[in-house]
Design an enzyme around this catalytic site. Structure first.
Site, short mmCIF file in Angstrom:
data_model
loop_
_atom_site.label_atom_id
_atom_site.label_comp_id
_atom_site.label_asym_id
_atom_site.label_seq_id
_atom_site.Cartn_x
_atom_site.Cartn_y
_atom_site.Cartn_z
N GLU A 145 27.63 71.84 59.54
CA GLU A 145 28.85 71.72 57.85
C GLU A 145 27.61 73.06 56.80
O GLU A 145 27.23 72.90 56.28
CB GLU A 145 27.55 70.38 57.02
CG GLU A 145 28.80 69.81 58.09
CD GLU A 145 28.46 67.73 57.52
OE1 GLU A 145 28.38 67.76 56.28
OE2 GLU A 145 29.21 67.71 57.80
N GLU B 96 30.16 64.36 64.82
CA GLU B 96 29.80 63.29 64.03
C GLU B 96 31.02 62.31 63.24
O GLU B 96 32.16 63.08 62.68
CB GLU B 96 29.07 63.73 62.50
CG GLU B 96 27.59 64.58 62.47
CD GLU B 96 27.43 64.60 60.79
OE1 GLU B 96 27.85 64.61 60.23
OE2 GLU B 96 27.40 66.14 60.93
O1 AHR Z 1 25.53 61.71 58.88
C1 AHR Z 1 24.95 61.66 57.76
C2 AHR Z 1 25.25 63.31 57.19
O2 AHR Z 1 26.45 63.24 57.19
C3 AHR Z 1 24.99 64.64 58.00
O3 AHR Z 1 23.54 64.83 57.90
C4 AHR Z 1 25.95 65.56 57.59
O4 AHR Z 1 25.35 66.79 59.20
C5 AHR Z 1 27.35 64.99 57.20
O5 AHR Z 1 27.70 65.34 55.63
#
Ligand code: AHR
Length: 517
Positions: A200, A323
């Site tokens: 990110e 994710e």
């Molecule tokens: O999964 C939780 C968080 O969500 C992670 O650390 C981040 O990459 C995303 O914003």
């Protein structure tokens, strides 16, 4: 003439009867599996997991240390280890997430009692003991039989630090770093199939513009050097949800320097970060909106794929959804930054829909990592002291196992809609695939919480073999597996009938099923 009270009663009964009749009218669904036009192989890594230094995800959830009264295998809690082994984890991403861009790997090697304590600034400002570091993670992956996917620090690290981490893990030489690894207890290098360059970078990983992120990606990736037979695939830090502009710039500027690019897409019922909605206290309007937001994954993937096709027409670069999953308000009484949430039947539907969508996009989507494996967000497993519970999401992953490595098959479906207020979604969602033994598997979700769905499943070519089915459902939309009642949701056999060349199956309302033949 009827007295008013009697008339009122009979009106109410009529309405009630109408509701009951609607609930009893089974949805009629026709599903055709186009096994005459097979598509891409579903990479087993689509069933990947993610474990971050966040809340009780690593500490307590996986690692309790060798001296813990909780039964453990060299510090890893044995109950969790065994449950994960049963699930078969193909690939595991670590150490973050946002944590990755503040992680300095040298803090997590050497004697544990000498490792420095830091503050986990992303997740609650708690102490990070560094007890779980490179050796603990890679040994854990080995115990699980999972491939390692390590995310490196771009945001607050240097290319040198990243390059040296890769050398420490992979070098077979007598270099100082390889010798340090040996001194710390590991003689042979570990396999390192995947390496993420930052996370990110548009947000917690450095608040960058895509142009800057692309430049840094190239700079950091240039110095990642590993032996020929242990070269990791290089994963670029990709977009959030529908931000295709990010994918466009990264691909345009750096496509030659990456093997994959990531995408993060979370299902947040309200779509608002300040009040996301409860994991278990929700009504039908939140049920349907959660499922409809999950269905958007299909369009999100299609849009990013379109951009990728422009810069990578040969489809060399993978799209890793590293994710995904539900993100609710944290459980009342738990630390807000620990992102601990319960997991209900609704999460099972979310998991099934996402997996169905990933199967459809198998050509580009070659890895996904649900967030996160234990005690965080849409977890497989929840723990409390020495207790452990398997969530409905765990059961969906287990039921969907036959899809790993199978060939994705297109499906055509005529399904009634399930509607509530101004939202309407298909009542049934499906995907299909043929495994290497020729058996065809159909993943199904009945989104309608009131009506059963009678499915007629046809195949373009002739089918044979004994059909089998398994189903996961529960008395209410909000049902979950608690520590007191861990068996509220467990998969059960599902009857499948053959009628001519077709299969007939009846899905209960609000259920997930896998039918195989
Ligand atoms: O999964 C939780 C968080 O969500 C992670 O650390 C981040 O990459 C995303 O914003």
């Amino acid at each position: 003439m009827m007295k008013p009270i009697v008339r009122m009663l009979s009106m109410t009964s009529l309405l009630w009867l109408a509701v009951v009749a609607q609930a009893q009218t089974a949805l009629q669904v026709e599903l055709t599996i186009r096994d005459d036009t097979p598509q891409a192989r579903i990479d087993p890594n689509v069933y990947g997991q993610f474990a971050e230094h966040l809340g009780r995800g690593i500490y307590e959830g996986i690692w309790v240390g060798p001296a813990s009264p909780i039964p453990n295998t060299r510090g890893y809690r044995t109950d969790v280890l065994e449950a994960l082994k049963k699930l078969g984890i193909p690939v595991l991403r670590w150490p973050g997430g946002c944590f990755a861009d503040e992680y300095h790997w040298r803090d997590g090697i050497g004697p544990r009692e000498q490792r420095p304590v830091h503050v986990n600034t992303n997740w609650g400002g708690v102490e990070e003991s560094n007890a779980f570091g490179t050796h603990e993670f890679l040994d854990f992956a080995e115990l699980l039989g999972a491939k390692a996917y390590v995310s490196g620090n771009v945001g607050s690290g240097t290319p040198q630090e990243m390059a040296e981490w890769v050398e420490y893990i992979t070098s077979q030489t007598n270099s100082a770093l390889a010798q340090l690894r040996r001194k710390n207890g590991r003689d042979k290098p570990w396999p390192l199939p995947f390496f993420g360059v930052g996370n990110e970078t548009w947000g917690c990983g450095g608040s960058m513009r895509p142009e800057h992120s692309a430049d840094l990606h190239k700079q950091f990736a240039t110095f990642i050097k590993a032996p020929q037979d242990n070269k990791p695939l290089i994963v670029a830090s990709g977009a959030n949800a529908s931000n295709t502009a990010w994918t466009e710039v990264l691909l345009r500027e750096a496509v030659k320097h990456m093997d994959a690019i990531t995408l993060h897409y979370y299902t947040i019922p309200t779509g608002r970060w300040d009040k996301k909605g409860s994991a278990t206290q929700f009504d039908e309007s939140e049920w349907i909106i959660t499922l409809s937001r999950t269905l958007r994954m299909d369009e999100v993937l299609a849009n990013h794929t379109k951009i990728m096709d422009k810069y990578d027409p040969d489809k060399r670069v993978g799209l890793f959804v590293d994710e995904w999953g539900t993100w609710y308000d944290t459980e009342p009484g738990t630390k807000p930054d620990f992102l601990y949430q319960q997991n209900s039947l609704r999460d099972a539907l979310v998991a099934a829909i996402n997996l169905n969508v990933f199967h459809k996009h198998a050509e580009r989507v070659r890895m996904t990592n649900i967030a996160q494996m234990v005690n965080v967000l849409q977890a497989m497993i929840l723990t409390q002291g020495d207790q452990m519970v398997l969530t409905p999401t765990y059961h969906v992953f287990e039921m969907y196992k036959p899809f790993r490595g199978a060939t994705s098959l297109p499906t055509e479906m005529t399904s009634p809609r399930y509607e509530l207020g101004d939202i309407d979604v298909p009542a049934v969602h499906a995907s299909a695939a043929r495994d290497t033994n020729g058996r065809v598997h159909v993943g199904l979700a009945n989104l309608d919480p009131h009506r059963t769905a009678t499915l007629t499943i046809a195949r373009a070519s002739r089918s044979s073999g004994a059909p089998t089915g398994r189903v996961l459902t529960a008395p209410t939309m909000q049902s979950f597996n608690s520590f007191e009642r861990p068996q509220t949701l467990v998969p059960a056999p599902l009857e499948v009938h053959r009628q001519g060349g077709r299969l007939i199956v009846t899905l209960p309302p609000k259920s997930v099923a896998v039918v195989s033949q």
